[in-house]
Scaffold this active site. Structure first.
Site, PDB file in Angstrom:
ATOM      1  N   SER A  60       5.805 -61.813 -26.706  1.00  0.00           N
ATOM      2  CA  SER A  60       5.969 -60.260 -27.237  1.00  0.00           C
ATOM      3  C   SER A  60       4.728 -59.674 -27.031  1.00  0.00           C
ATOM      4  CB  SER A  60       6.620 -60.158 -28.714  1.00  0.00           C
ATOM      5  OG  SER A  60       7.898 -60.401 -28.643  1.00  0.00           O
ATOM      6  N   LYS A  63       4.555 -56.663 -24.560  1.00  0.00           N
ATOM      7  CA  LYS A  63       5.089 -55.309 -25.158  1.00  0.00           C
ATOM      8  C   LYS A  63       3.754 -54.259 -25.101  1.00  0.00           C
ATOM      9  CE  LYS A  63       9.148 -56.655 -27.937  1.00  0.00           C
ATOM     10  NZ  LYS A  63       8.926 -57.917 -28.152  1.00  0.00           N
ATOM     11  N   SER A 302       8.390 -55.830 -33.311  1.00  0.00           N
ATOM     12  CA  SER A 302       8.649 -56.448 -32.336  1.00  0.00           C
ATOM     13  C   SER A 302      10.154 -56.192 -31.627  1.00  0.00           C
ATOM     14  CB  SER A 302       8.325 -57.836 -32.219  1.00  0.00           C
ATOM     15  OG  SER A 302       7.850 -58.362 -31.061  1.00  0.00           O
ATOM     16  N   LYS A 411      -0.853 -57.575 -31.909  1.00  0.00           N
ATOM     17  CA  LYS A 411       0.517 -57.959 -31.576  1.00  0.00           C
ATOM     18  C   LYS A 411       0.700 -59.530 -31.318  1.00  0.00           C
ATOM     19  CE  LYS A 411       4.591 -56.929 -30.320  1.00  0.00           C
ATOM     20  NZ  LYS A 411       4.972 -58.392 -31.215  1.00  0.00           N
TER      21      LYS A 411
END
Length: 469
Positions: A60, A63, A302, A411
């Site tokens: 993720s 992203k 997420s 993140k």
């Protein structure tokens, strides 16, 4: 005395290097580690580039690229629209002609909003449609799921299909209830949900589940049919379930029919696929939340669906129907032009990071983070979760306690065999660093002591960076 001080000063970086390398040697057996630590001020003491040229699954953390490209190209005020169009004429309570609903992949489209669109017919006192109701999903083309998505995850909501016709997150809530040891579990799904589920799941004691290797399995049939089998823990009274809609078009068609029936409108034709042309007249539309709000939710929670629908909309910027392949091409073009990062060899099969085929270098993530630090007004920078405070970092075991709590804005990314963290750290010295930690090739036993060796490794390495940066 002065000579001794100078010798210690010269040797200090070597001692530091030895320390972090010793820590990396403690990574879980067989795993690969890539690490970047870069100060945002040139005078800060610590800098690490360890195997940062390796291509590893970003999970993720991908992203970050999706959010940045979308913000730069679409803008934070961009909204997805869902429109109601008409073609024909009204005679009394009858409509002679067709109606069309146009979908563009709004990730937050609700059943209530769809009902509000169709309510325009009731407000016009239309009780009968002598024609068809068309669903236009031509804004996207190709597969609703990206190459490399694990087949065994397709039935769960974090793998919901990224379709132009997305409704209620393409997710259906249900549950299984235990009725005691070695008895069939009771299945429940709300009656208004247009899905068909059969179940022969048995509730068994935990020890029996482990011994027999029995688990819950879901098989996807045609349309939105599911069959549940296997076992659940009989000691857990209720097991919440979330089904990913398997066929978004069939699901949307069924919901539209339900809403027409509720409104008392008779459709003489069919609900089917169609595509708008210049002859159609716009009657009403609903708009999504601003892209900035959606991206903030995507980064904090997420959210895979927001990421993939945004990614495919990047592919539609050139006037073509959006797809995963076009989304990758457009994302790379946007970020190369705006940030100068060379993403030629990176693989981005989706915008969420769910695909096992995605490959990114730690140095590429670090380059993007450094660019975002120079543009702090970007939502892609400001909306990152903070350790121990919010989003996916609120409860992360390695970072939720001092001294790391509140010191990391990053993140996270987890997919089978990989665990990553990419963002910023405020160290004990007051300096701010970009850091990227990518761990891949993980193979850990299902049952292990807490905290796990992976958590211990991650926390030890991050605490060392915090203390020495």
């Amino acid at each position: 005395m002065l000579l001794r001080f100078l010798i210690l000063l010269i040797l200090a970086p070597l001692v530091h290097a030895s320390d972090w390398k010793n820590l990396i040697d403690q990574a879980p057996e067989g795993s690969q580690v890539a690490l970047v630590v870069e100060p945002l001020r040139a005078s800060a003491p610590l800098q690490i580039h360890y195997r940062d040229d390796r291509f590893l699954p970003p999970a993720s953390t991908l992203k970050l690229f999706t959010a940045s490209a979308a913000e730069l190209s679409l803008g934070p005020d961009y909204r997805f629209t869902t429109g109601l169009w008409s073609r024909g004429q009204q005679k009394g309570g009858q409509w002679h002609g067709d109606w069309l609903l146009e979908f563009t992949g709004a990730p937050d489209l609700t059943r209530r909003q769809l009902a509000d669109l169709l309510d325009n017919l009731r407000q016009r006192k239309i009780r009968e449609i002598k024609g068809d109701l068309l669903l236009d999903t031509s804004h996207f083309s190709g597969y609703d799921r990206a190459i490399g998505w694990p087949w065994n995850n397709l039935g769960v909501c974090y793998s919901a299909p990224a379709a132009a016709l997305t409704l209620e997150g393409n997710c259906v809530a249900a549950s299984l209830t235990s009725r005691g040891d070695n008895r069939p579990a009771r299945f429940f799904v709300p009656a208004h949900q247009p899905v068909e589920v059969t179940s022969d799941v048995e509730a068994v004691p935990p020890a029996q589940m482990r011994e027999s290797l029995c688990s819950l399995e879901a098989r996807l049939g045609p349309g939105n049919r599911y069959h549940l089998s296997g076992c659940i823990n009989s000691k857990r009274e209720v097991l919440p379930l979330n089904f990913a809609v398997n066929d978004p078009f069939a699901y949307g068609r069924a919901v539209v029919q339900q809403e027409l029936t509720r409104l008392g409108i008779v459709l003489r034709g069919d609900i089917k696929f169609g595509q708008r042309d210049p002859q159609w007249q716009l009657v009403a539309e609903v708009r999504s939340a601003p892209l900035g709000e959606l991206l903030a939710t995507m980064l904090q929670d997420s959210d895979n669906l927001i990421a993939d629908l945004t990614f495919k909309n990047l592919g539609a910027l050139g006037g073509q129907a959006g797809s995963f392949a076009l989304g990758e091409r457009k994302l790379k073009q946007i970020l190369t032009k705006q940030t100068g990062i060379d993403l030629t060899l990176a693989r981005m099969e989706d915008g969420s990071g769910l695909s096992r085929d995605n490959l990114v270098q730690a140095r590429q993530l670090a380059q993007l983070l450094r660019w975002l630090a120079e543009h702090p007004q970007m939502i892609s920078h400001s909306a990152l979760p903070v350790s121990g405070q919010n989003g996916t970092l609120k409860y992360r075991r390695s970072t939720r306690k001092p001294p790391l709590a509140g010191a990391i804005q990053a993140k996270s990314g987890t997919v089978n065999g990989s665990r990553n963290l990419a963002g910023y750290m405020d160290t004990a010295s007051g300096e701010r660093y970009v850091f990227v930690l990518m761990i891949s090739g993980l193979s850990l036993p299902e049952r292990m002591p807490r905290p796990t060796p992976l958590t211990v490794f991650e926390r030890s390495l991050l605490e060392w960076i915090h203390a020495n940066g």
